[in-house]
Design a protein around this motif. Structure first.
Motif, PDB file in Angstrom:
ATOM      1  N   SER A 200       0.852  -1.193   0.000  1.00 50.99           N
ATOM      2  CA  SER A 200       0.000   0.000   0.000  1.00 50.99           C
ATOM      3  C   SER A 200       0.885   1.239   0.000  1.00 50.99           C
ATOM      4  CB  SER A 200      -0.905   0.022   1.238  1.00 50.99           C
ATOM      5  OG  SER A 200      -1.602   1.258   1.336  1.00 50.99           O
ATOM      6  N   GLY A 201       0.354   2.326  -0.547  1.00 51.71           N
ATOM      7  CA  GLY A 201       1.087   3.581  -0.551  1.00 51.71           C
ATOM      8  C   GLY A 201       0.689   4.517   0.571  1.00 51.71           C
ATOM      9  N   ASN A 202      -0.091   4.017   1.522  1.00 50.74           N
ATOM     10  CA  ASN A 202      -0.623   4.849   2.593  1.00 50.74           C
ATOM     11  C   ASN A 202      -0.103   4.372   3.947  1.00 50.74           C
ATOM     12  OD1 ASN A 202      -3.087   5.093   4.740  1.00 50.74           O
ATOM     13  ND2 ASN A 202      -2.976   6.922   3.429  1.00 50.74           N
ATOM     14  N   ASN A 203       0.422   5.287   4.742  1.00 52.54           N
ATOM     15  CA  ASN A 203       1.029   4.908   6.025  1.00 52.54           C
ATOM     16  C   ASN A 203       0.033   4.313   7.007  1.00 52.54           C
ATOM     17  OD1 ASN A 203       3.731   5.480   5.512  1.00 52.54           O
ATOM     18  ND2 ASN A 203       3.472   7.655   6.015  1.00 52.54           N
ATOM     19  N   ASP A 212       5.450  -2.303   9.474  1.00 53.81           N
ATOM     20  CA  ASP A 212       6.547  -1.792  10.298  1.00 53.81           C
ATOM     21  C   ASP A 212       7.538  -0.912   9.536  1.00 53.81           C
ATOM     22  OD1 ASP A 212       5.495  -3.002  12.544  1.00 53.81           O
ATOM     23  OD2 ASP A 212       6.673  -4.834  12.300  1.00 53.81           O
ATOM     24  N   HIS A 213       7.064  -0.244   8.504  1.00 50.32           N
ATOM     25  CA  HIS A 213       7.854   0.793   7.853  1.00 50.32           C
ATOM     26  C   HIS A 213       6.889   1.810   7.266  1.00 50.32           C
ATOM     27  CE1 HIS A 213       6.879  -0.357   3.691  1.00 50.32           C
ATOM     28  NE2 HIS A 213       6.958  -1.613   4.115  1.00 50.32           N
ATOM     29  N   THR A 214       7.388   2.993   6.982  1.00 45.95           N
ATOM     30  CA  THR A 214       6.565   4.023   6.364  1.00 45.95           C
ATOM     31  C   THR A 214       6.810   4.040   4.862  1.00 45.95           C
ATOM     32  OG1 THR A 214       8.238   5.749   6.547  1.00 45.95           O
ATOM     33  CG2 THR A 214       6.753   5.436   8.447  1.00 45.95           C
ATOM     34  N   ILE A 215       5.917   4.693   4.145  1.00 45.34           N
ATOM     35  CA  ILE A 215       6.104   4.792   2.703  1.00 45.34           C
ATOM     36  C   ILE A 215       7.313   5.668   2.385  1.00 45.34           C
ATOM     37  CG2 ILE A 215       4.596   6.800   2.267  1.00 45.34           C
ATOM     38  CD1 ILE A 215       4.891   3.527   0.195  1.00 45.34           C
ATOM     39  N   GLU A 216       7.605   6.620   3.261  1.00 43.07           N
ATOM     40  CA  GLU A 216       8.787   7.471   3.052  1.00 43.07           C
ATOM     41  C   GLU A 216      10.078   6.655   3.163  1.00 43.07           C
ATOM     42  OE1 GLU A 216       5.358   9.882   3.955  1.00 43.07           O
ATOM     43  OE2 GLU A 216       6.276   8.267   5.142  1.00 43.07           O
ATOM     44  N   GLU A 217      10.119   5.738   4.126  1.00 38.76           N
ATOM     45  CA  GLU A 217      11.296   4.875   4.270  1.00 38.76           C
ATOM     46  C   GLU A 217      11.455   3.966   3.049  1.00 38.76           C
ATOM     47  OE1 GLU A 217      11.373   4.525   9.158  1.00 38.76           O
ATOM     48  OE2 GLU A 217      10.085   3.186   7.967  1.00 38.76           O
TER      49      GLU A 217
END
Length: 375
Positions: A200-203, A212-217
């Protein structure tokens, strides 16, 4: 037609359902879980000797994963591209996934056992080695007598004479290290393709999935990879319609697809799995909404794939021939380093499976390139 046929079912479904499968499918001779797959020869012998169906599930209690009887069990004609299991199980416990409950915790195979298997495969004709695992990046984290992180395994496999191409799948963003990025940069035989599931592209959705990670990471990781390995091809997994996914959250996924520019994706509408945490989540997305979102995702990926495919037209690509093509008018099939299917004309009586040849691309069809072998 074949009364001597022995029919078995193995894998996650066998582990989860067990006796229920035998009741639903009484024609099965045995049902096995993933930890028992290496014992399939014993399962067949048991059916032949007793004539009775049975269920064989559960987890082995060893801390390492071993396939010890290499000499007798390995294929004598593996083909140009061969798979090698390096780790089984998963410790991630994503809320949508049943794997940790049906395949158990992560267990790695000893490096020397892997090297022995790869040498055997290469000696019997394999040119490309594909390292397999639910999460290959977790290789060697625990239990090995001779500990070795995944990136070091890549360097060691690359040293084995005769390995011409090296791939691996599947990866998890949390365990995909900068050392692995440097391996892509350093190792010529590590091909320019990575399958890195985003889901998914949504945090908010990623948190609900327990990724356990963000899309920014995730994007930072890919940015570093692209800077070190220009021209790398990326593919991914995407789930739409996860519980709680709003229209805005779904749009975030489309935005990520456009930003990254995947060459291909495995795309799914979320479906609940009994025994998984996500099965208990509220805010279910209506089926019609899930279907619409899936079609939008597929349409976007198709456009991206077509656009990227067009960039190959008129160019020469290096192809490992895997066998005869089933596409009318074409002789051989194979893959380029970026993992595109390639069908080729020409080379009859000259080329054979296992050889590498340049192909001039003339057409694109989906994720397949079509052209003429340069011989």
């Amino acid at each position: 037609l074949n009364p001597d046929l022995i029919l078995g079912l193995t894998g996650c479904l066998g582990q989860q359902e067990g006796e229920k499968l035998l009741k639903r499918m009484p024609y099965l001779d045995f049902v096995m879980g993933p930890d028992q797959v290496e014992g399939i020869a014993q399962a067949v012998d048991r059916v032949r000797n007793t004539g009775k169906s049975f269920v064989w599930t559960g987890f082995d209690q060893e801390k390492v994963y071993s396939i010890p009887e290499l000499s007798g069990d390995l294929p004598k004609a593996p083909g140009p591209s061969a798979f090698v299991n390096i780790i089984k199980g998963c410790d991630k416990f994503c809320t949508f996934c049943i794997v940790p409950f049906t395949r158990g915790r992560e267990k790695s195979r000893e490096p020397e056992e892997l090297f022995e298997e790869i040498r055997h495969l290469v000696n019997h004709g394999a040119k490309e080695i594909i390292l397999l695992g639910q999460n290959v990046n977790s290789y060697g984290k625990r239990g090995l007598k001779n500990p070795m992180p995944f990136h070091e395994l890549l360097y060691r496999v690359a040293e084995i004479p005769g390995v011409q191409r090296l791939r691996f799948t599947t990866s998890h963003p949390n365990d995909f290290t900068r050392d692995t990025i440097r391996a892509y940069r350093d190792l010529d035989i590590l091909v320019n393709h990575l399958h890195l599931p985003v889901q998914s592209g949504n945090n908010q959705v990623l948190r609900a999935m327990r990724r356990d990670h963000t899309i920014e990471e995730y994007l930072d990781l890919l940015a570093e990879l692209k800077s070190e390995v220009p021209g790398i091809s990326l593919s991914t997994d995407i789930i739409v319609g996860f519980p709680g996914e709003t229209d805005e959250a779904f749009e975030d996924t489309l935005k990520i697809m456009e930003e990254v520019g995947y060459s291909s994706s495995f795309m799914f509408a979320y479906s609940p799995r009994p025994g998984t945490p996500a099965n208990e989540l509220p805010d279910l997305v209506p089926e019609e909404t899930k279907k619409r979102r899936l079609q939008e995702t597929i349409s976007l990926q198709s456009r991206q794939t077509e656009q990227q495919g067009q960039s190959f037209i008129g160019k020469n690509v290096e192809v490992l021939i895997e066998g005869r093509s089933s596409k009318p008018g074409y002789i051989f099939k194979g893959r380029n380093p970026q993992y595109w299917n390639v069908n080729m004309q020409g080379g009859e009586g000259i080329l054979k499976a296992g050889e590498t040849v340049n192909v001039q691309v003339e057409q694109v069809s989906g994720h397949s390139l079509n052209g003429k072998a340069i011989v």
